[in-house]
Scaffold this motif. Structure first.
Motif, PDB file in Angstrom:
ATOM      1  N   UNK A 946       0.817  -1.213   0.000  1.00 55.32           N
ATOM      2  CA  UNK A 946       0.000   0.000   0.000  1.00 55.32           C
ATOM      3  C   UNK A 946       0.852   1.264   0.000  1.00 55.32           C
ATOM      4  N   UNK A 947       2.096   1.117  -0.395  1.00 55.12           N
ATOM      5  CA  UNK A 947       2.962   2.270  -0.568  1.00 55.12           C
ATOM      6  C   UNK A 947       2.637   2.941  -1.899  1.00 55.12           C
ATOM      7  N   UNK A 948       2.504   4.254  -1.892  1.00 55.33           N
ATOM      8  CA  UNK A 948       2.190   4.961  -3.119  1.00 55.33           C
ATOM      9  C   UNK A 948       3.451   5.181  -3.963  1.00 55.33           C
ATOM     10  N   UNK A 949       3.222   5.583  -5.210  1.00 60.87           N
ATOM     11  CA  UNK A 949       4.314   5.884  -6.133  1.00 60.87           C
ATOM     12  C   UNK A 949       4.172   7.314  -6.648  1.00 60.87           C
ATOM     13  N   UNK A 950       5.304   7.979  -6.776  1.00 62.80           N
ATOM     14  CA  UNK A 950       5.341   9.299  -7.406  1.00 62.80           C
ATOM     15  C   UNK A 950       5.655   9.095  -8.884  1.00 62.80           C
ATOM     16  N   UNK A 951       4.816   9.672  -9.736  1.00 62.21           N
ATOM     17  CA  UNK A 951       4.911   9.437 -11.176  1.00 62.21           C
ATOM     18  C   UNK A 951       5.307  10.734 -11.868  1.00 62.21           C
ATOM     19  N   UNK A 952       6.443  10.724 -12.531  1.00 59.48           N
ATOM     20  CA  UNK A 952       6.890  11.879 -13.313  1.00 59.48           C
ATOM     21  C   UNK A 952       6.541  11.639 -14.776  1.00 59.48           C
ATOM     22  N   UNK A 957       4.527  17.218 -15.989  1.00 58.62           N
ATOM     23  CA  UNK A 957       3.569  17.103 -14.900  1.00 58.62           C
ATOM     24  C   UNK A 957       3.903  15.909 -14.009  1.00 58.62           C
ATOM     25  N   UNK A 958       3.299  15.861 -12.858  1.00 60.46           N
ATOM     26  CA  UNK A 958       3.529  14.749 -11.936  1.00 60.46           C
ATOM     27  C   UNK A 958       2.214  14.288 -11.358  1.00 60.46           C
ATOM     28  N   UNK A 959       2.235  13.076 -10.826  1.00 59.87           N
ATOM     29  CA  UNK A 959       1.039  12.498 -10.234  1.00 59.87           C
ATOM     30  C   UNK A 959       1.494  11.523  -9.168  1.00 59.87           C
ATOM     31  N   UNK A 960       0.570  11.017  -8.428  1.00 61.52           N
ATOM     32  CA  UNK A 960       0.906   9.990  -7.439  1.00 61.52           C
ATOM     33  C   UNK A 960      -0.292   9.090  -7.244  1.00 61.52           C
ATOM     34  N   UNK A 961      -0.027   7.862  -6.846  1.00 60.43           N
ATOM     35  CA  UNK A 961      -1.114   6.926  -6.633  1.00 60.43           C
ATOM     36  C   UNK A 961      -0.598   5.583  -6.189  1.00 60.43           C
ATOM     37  N   UNK A 962      -1.515   4.731  -5.820  1.00 57.97           N
ATOM     38  CA  UNK A 962      -1.199   3.373  -5.401  1.00 57.97           C
ATOM     39  C   UNK A 962      -1.153   2.468  -6.631  1.00 57.97           C
ATOM     40  N   UNK A 996       5.131   7.046   1.715  1.00 55.16           N
ATOM     41  CA  UNK A 996       3.811   7.252   2.289  1.00 55.16           C
ATOM     42  C   UNK A 996       2.806   6.261   1.724  1.00 55.16           C
ATOM     43  N   UNK A 997       1.794   5.991   2.509  1.00 58.05           N
ATOM     44  CA  UNK A 997       0.699   5.130   2.092  1.00 58.05           C
ATOM     45  C   UNK A 997      -0.378   5.963   1.408  1.00 58.05           C
ATOM     46  N   UNK A 998      -1.317   5.262   0.752  1.00 61.36           N
ATOM     47  CA  UNK A 998      -2.403   5.963   0.066  1.00 61.36           C
ATOM     48  C   UNK A 998      -3.396   6.567   1.056  1.00 61.36           C
TER      49      UNK A 998
END
Length: 1023
Positions: A946-952, A957-962, A996-998
């Motif tokens: 359940x660790x999130x990922x940072x998406x470049x 732009x950037x995003x984040x999610x599980x 961080x977690x979601x």
């Protein structure tokens, strides 16, 4: 042990039992014991350590059962898995390193051999077979040593001199991933087939192969098997969360426990089971045999009692451990067709000592139950910090449970001659039959064949013995086709079932064998039907899939396991291109075509898509099926067929855009997964649907979920295609105070995509308007961040002043996504418009520090260096909230509403809710301290899954999610409200794990104290 020698002996034993054995009672007496269930709710038990003798007095069992100590510390410690060898000795894996893996070559864990040499019921000879291991779990004794898992491999250990100490080892399979150490490779056992079967645990992703280099990929929960020499490995089922416990029955069915969901599954070979992050296939997941849970997510160990030393009522029962509620449950089953249906029985064992942790259960060759007790104050892997000093790393017990007067002597089968082994293969107890068969194959090999062939010709051979003889001959390469055909037509069900399990091992089927199997797929016995279908599923052929199609229509609705086995058999046939191409060009009736369409919709290919298009043009399907098929067709159709697909989709609900958009949405996802852009004609259709939806819908309050979903689609489409003509309509939704917040926020986002120069100031005004709800402002902040311009950043900055902490955090998270925004945020903090504390918020800190300039980093350090650490601040809040908290039943309704609003989208409980995060059945057993910590400080202990990922992104732009799954040319993630979103791999620059977690890290600010108390009261009621 003989308890009936004399009255004197009985009297002495009675006294000893009072002193050293367990208490037991019937159901009424158990209720009168008044066990305080709250003792099981603490993640860190407050009860004190007890000696084995003290713990034993706290066991509660049914009348007539007794528990004795077989082994304990200091002789053994921290047992995990157990297995018996042919001599009747107990092998135990133990880990003092857990939960942290040792550095390579520095492990101090061990496997030990325990033996009761004098028959007093307690291990008096303990030999450490290997003591340099690294969290060993699964193990199985084999000829000349053992096979066992130790990070990171499955090893073959050799005892060359017979002193029960390993002299050498070789890697059979590996390396396995071990980022998560509380499942890994566990519960090894030798099946009827002679292969070693095993479970693959939670979160880890492993690709391994045998010596033939034919690899298998396992993601989180799976089951697999491998040959004893490591020559080949095969996956036997896919899915579930963390399988930990296996057994089989006399019909050859394999049962498995899943630590996180249900204690009993009857596995279907090749079955696709539910798992976090998995997309539900159109043909559905493999079925379950339980329609109830045990209100726990810590189920481990599983045995199916086929012995005769327990009373009749307790035989043919499943026993599984629960390491949180400190008990062993009992379940029975009955069959509806070939489908098992479990029934819950009264718990078999309950311990009043909350340190009791039954991690594994095995039935010994004496018919007794052996329980591995990972005796510990703490059992939770992620619920409590892995380095918590309260974790016991020494203690461990193995308990032996018997029914008084029933204790069978243990036979050393390693010393048995061929005649005795053959006789043992016909024993009334399955485990003894299995042991005798394994020893015969290992010890005598080909020398046993003449006697086995002679035996199989006799009329005196029992059905049980015949099953074992067939398997032995097969393993020795000497089972003839004539003998197998005879077994397939035998009058005993088990003989027939095992004949089919043997036939499934054959690489090729002769015409005679195939014809018999095709005949038996319509047999009156549903178990035989299923065995035949499963065999064909494993050995697909050009001339066998039609039988599966024909038989499916006659399967009763209640026989879910037979139904799925047939569908899975078809799937395994049709995923082979030659068979697929033949099948899709045949003529089928409507019912048959619908079955084939359902199966091929899960097989991405042009041939599948062509068949689906022809099918939906000819036969009616439900809206849900049409939507699912639309996505599959978009992934596979080419050229002119795409024009036909669009025409079909437009014809379905031409006058109902609120329905038709679903087909458009599904096809857009199909194109995305295929790595393609939607053709221009599809884009035009999407825009026309969006225009119709926005034009026909009334701007009002109270949209239902269907209307809301359609509006969100229309607004997203308007933004993507910059449909400037819709700006007034979008603005009307944004400014209407009674429209749902999600719809207003989506309208704001679309406006920023359409004309940011025009609408950024307007969104900024909403964010600073004191009459607008903070929750809406938080949703609009990311919309302003779409425009990479100082006007948008300044609009966000103005929203920081005098804003509540949760809004400041949302604005700061948006500003932190680019360098200029970071500078603006620092300026606002230095001006006193925001607290420096927001720089340490989970949603802010990582993106702020990513790509930061030296000057910005210096400012960050200066602003945060004197802050109280977040962990300390949160702990103070937790302590303060709990000091005034008492569970209040009058708050359960309001607490349920808080749960539904903030938790239900991601978590499932009582089969309701999402499956983004962990299931919460039995969450009340966690206790108020653990729950309060999870709510107010969710990042304290993070589960890897359940660790999130940072998406470049490549566009900056950037995003984040599980992370949820890899799907075609996309990767699917989930956001904090449980919604999945897909990102094209071609558009991604990198994907980096977060710390961080979601789970939202702002409930300390979002939830009022009353809402927190209501939510906590509600969760504590769910036991």
């Amino acid at each position: 042990m003989n308890y009936q020698k004399s009255k004197t002996c009985l009297t002495l034993l009675f006294i000893l039992l009072l002193l050293f054995s367990c208490k037991y009672s019937d159901e009424d007496e158990r209720k009168s014991l008044g066990i305080d269930e709250s003792i099981y709710a603490e993640h860190v038990r407050s009860a004190e350590f007890q000696s084995p003798e003290e713990e034993m007095r706290d066991f509660i069992l049914p009348p007539g059962f007794e528990v004795t100590l077989f082994a304990s510390e200091p002789d053994i410690g921290k047992p995990i898995n157990m297995a018996f060898d042919e001599k009747g000795r107990l092998w135990v894996s133990q880990s003092f390193e857990y939960p942290f893996a040792a550095e390579p070559g520095k492990g101090k864990d061990r496997i030990s051999v325990l033996e009761d040499t004098n028959g007093d019921g307690k291990a008096d000879k303990i030999t450490h077979f290997a003591d340099d291991l690294n969290i060993p779990i699964g193990l199985v004794p084999v000829k000349g040593g053992a096979i066992a898992y130790s990070i990171p491999n499955v090893y073959r250990f050799w005892d060359d001199d017979g002193d029960d100490v390993a002299d050498r080892r070789e890697v059979l399979l590996g390396p396995f991933e071990h980022k998560d150490t509380h499942g890994m490779v566990n519960n090894l056992f030798r099946g009827f087939d002679g292969w070693i079967h095993a479970s693959h645990g939670f979160s880890n992703i492993s690709r391994v192969s045998g010596k033939d280099r034919d690899s298998i990929l396992m993601v989180s929960g799976n089951t697999f098997r491998f040959r004893e020499d490591g020559s080949r490995a095969e996956k036997t089922s896919d899915g579930r969360i963390n399988p930990f416990g296996s057994d089989y029955d006399e019909m050859g069915y394999h049962y498995s426990a899943d630590c996180h969901t249900l204690p009993i599954y009857q596995l279907i070979w090749g079955g696709n089971y539910s798992q976090w992050g998995k997309q539900t296939p159109n043909m559905g997941f493999a079925p379950e045999m339980m329609d109830y849970g045990l209100n726990s997510t810590a189920l481990s160990g599983l045995v199916y009692y086929t012995d005769d030393q327990f009373p009749e009522a307790y035989r043919n029962s499943f026993y599984s451990g629960d390491v949180v509620t400190c008990r062993i449950s009992r379940n029975t089953m009955e069959f509806q067709g070939s489908t098992p249906k479990a029934s819950r029985q009264e718990d078999f064992l309950i311990s009043k000592d909350p340190w009791f942790r039954p991690v594994d259960i095995k039935i010994g060759p004496d018919g007794a139950m052996y329980v591995a007790d990972f005796y510990n104050r703490i059992i939770g892997h992620y619920e409590v910090a892995l380095d918590h000093p309260g974790r016991d790393r020494v203690s461990g017990r193995i308990w032996k449970i018997t029914y008084k007067g029933n204790q069978r002597p243990v036979q050393d089968w390693s010393k048995a001659n061929l005649e005795s082994l053959i006789q043992g293969m016909g024993h009334s107890i399955l485990q003894i039959r299995m042991t005798a068969t394994d020893v015969l194959v290992d010890k005598f090999g080909e020398k046993a064949i003449p006697e086995l062939l002679k035996l199989i010709q006799t009329e005196s051979i029992s059905a049980d013995q015949m099953v074992q003889v067939h398997w032995a001959l097969f393993r020795l390469g000497s089972l003839s086709e004539k003998q197998l055909l005879h077994a397939m037509g035998h009058n005993n069900r088990n003989v027939r079932l095992h004949a089919y399990r043997i036939l499934a091992e054959y690489p090729d089927l002769s015409p005679a064998l195939k014809n018999q199997a095709l005949k038996d797929i319509t047999d009156q016995d549903p178990h035989v039907q299923r065995a035949s279908a499963e065999m064909f599923s494993r050995r697909p052929g050009m001339d066998t899939y039609e039988a599966l199609v024909k038989v499916h229509s006659a399967i009763p609705s209640y026989d879910t396991h037979l139904d799925y086995t047939v569908r899975m058999g078809l799937y395994h046939h049709l995923r082979l291109p030659a068979i697929l191409n033949k099948a899709v060009n045949q003529t089928w009736n409507e019912q048959e075509s619908k079955l084939l369409a359902l199966v091929v919709s899960d097989i991405p290919s042009q041939a599948s898509a062509d068949f689906l298009l022809a099918h939906v043009q000819q036969y009616p399907e439900s809206d849900a099926r049409k939507t699912a098929f639309a996505k599959s067709m978009a992934k596979g159709l080419k050229g002119a067929k795409r024009v036909e697909l669009l025409a079909w989709a437009k014809s379905l609900d031409a006058t109902k855009p609120m329905v038709a958009y679903k087909y458009s949405q599904a096809m857009a996802q199909g194109f995305l997964e295929a790595g393609e852009q939607a053709p221009a004609a599809y884009q035009d259709w999407q825009q026309s649907l969006a225009t119709a939806i926005l034009s026909n819908a009334t701007v009002r309050s109270g949209q239902d979920e269907e209307e809301k979903a359609a509006l969100v689609f229309a607004m997203q489409t308007a933004g993507i295609y910059k449909m400037i003509g819709q700006k007034e309509r979008l603005l009307a939704y944004l400014d209407h105070a009674q429209v749902q917040e999600d719809v207003r926020a989506e309208a704001g986002k679309s406006l920023m995509m359409l004309a940011p120069q025009t609408f950024s100031d307007h969104l900024g005004e909403i964010i600073t308007d004191n009459h607008v709800a903070v929750s809406l402002k938080r949703k609009l902040a990311p919309a302003l961040g779409i425009w990479d311009d100082d006007r948008a950043r300044l609009a966000l900055a103005r929203g920081l002043k005098n804003a509540p902490p949760e809004l400041q955090e949302s604005i700061a998270a948006t500003l932190s996504k680019n360098s200029r925004g970071k500078t603006v945020l620092l300026e606002q903090i230095q001006s006193g418009n925001a607290s420096a504390r927001i720089l340490t918020a989970g949603s802010v800190q990582e993106s702020f520090l990513s790509g930061i300039s030296p000057a910005q980093k210096q400012q960050f350090q200066r602003l945060t260096e004197n802050l109280v650490p977040v962990s300390e601040e949160r702990q103070q809040l937790i302590d303060k909230r709990l000091a005034s908290f008492e569970p209040n039943n009058e708050m359960l309704i309001s607490g349920g509403k808080v749960y539904e609003q903030h938790c239900g989208l991601c978590h499932q409980m009582d089969n309701k809710g999402g499956l983004i995060g962990p299931q919460l059945d039995g969450v009340g057993n966690w206790g108020k301290v653990a729950l309060a910590t999870k709510i107010l400080d969710p990042n304290r202990n993070i589960t890897e899954n359940f660790r999130t990922y940072n998406i470049a992104m490549k566009n900056g732009q950037s995003n984040s999610g599980l992370f949820r799954r890899d799907q075609g040319q996309t990767i699917v993630f989930a956001n904090q409200v449980g919604e999945e979103f897909a990102i094209s791999k071609a558009e991604m620059k990198e994907m980096a794990p977060s710390k961080f977690t979601l789970m939202p890290d702002n409930f300390h600010a979002v939830l009022s104290e009353e809402e927190f108390k209501a939510l906590l009261s509600y969760l504590l009621s769910k036991k």
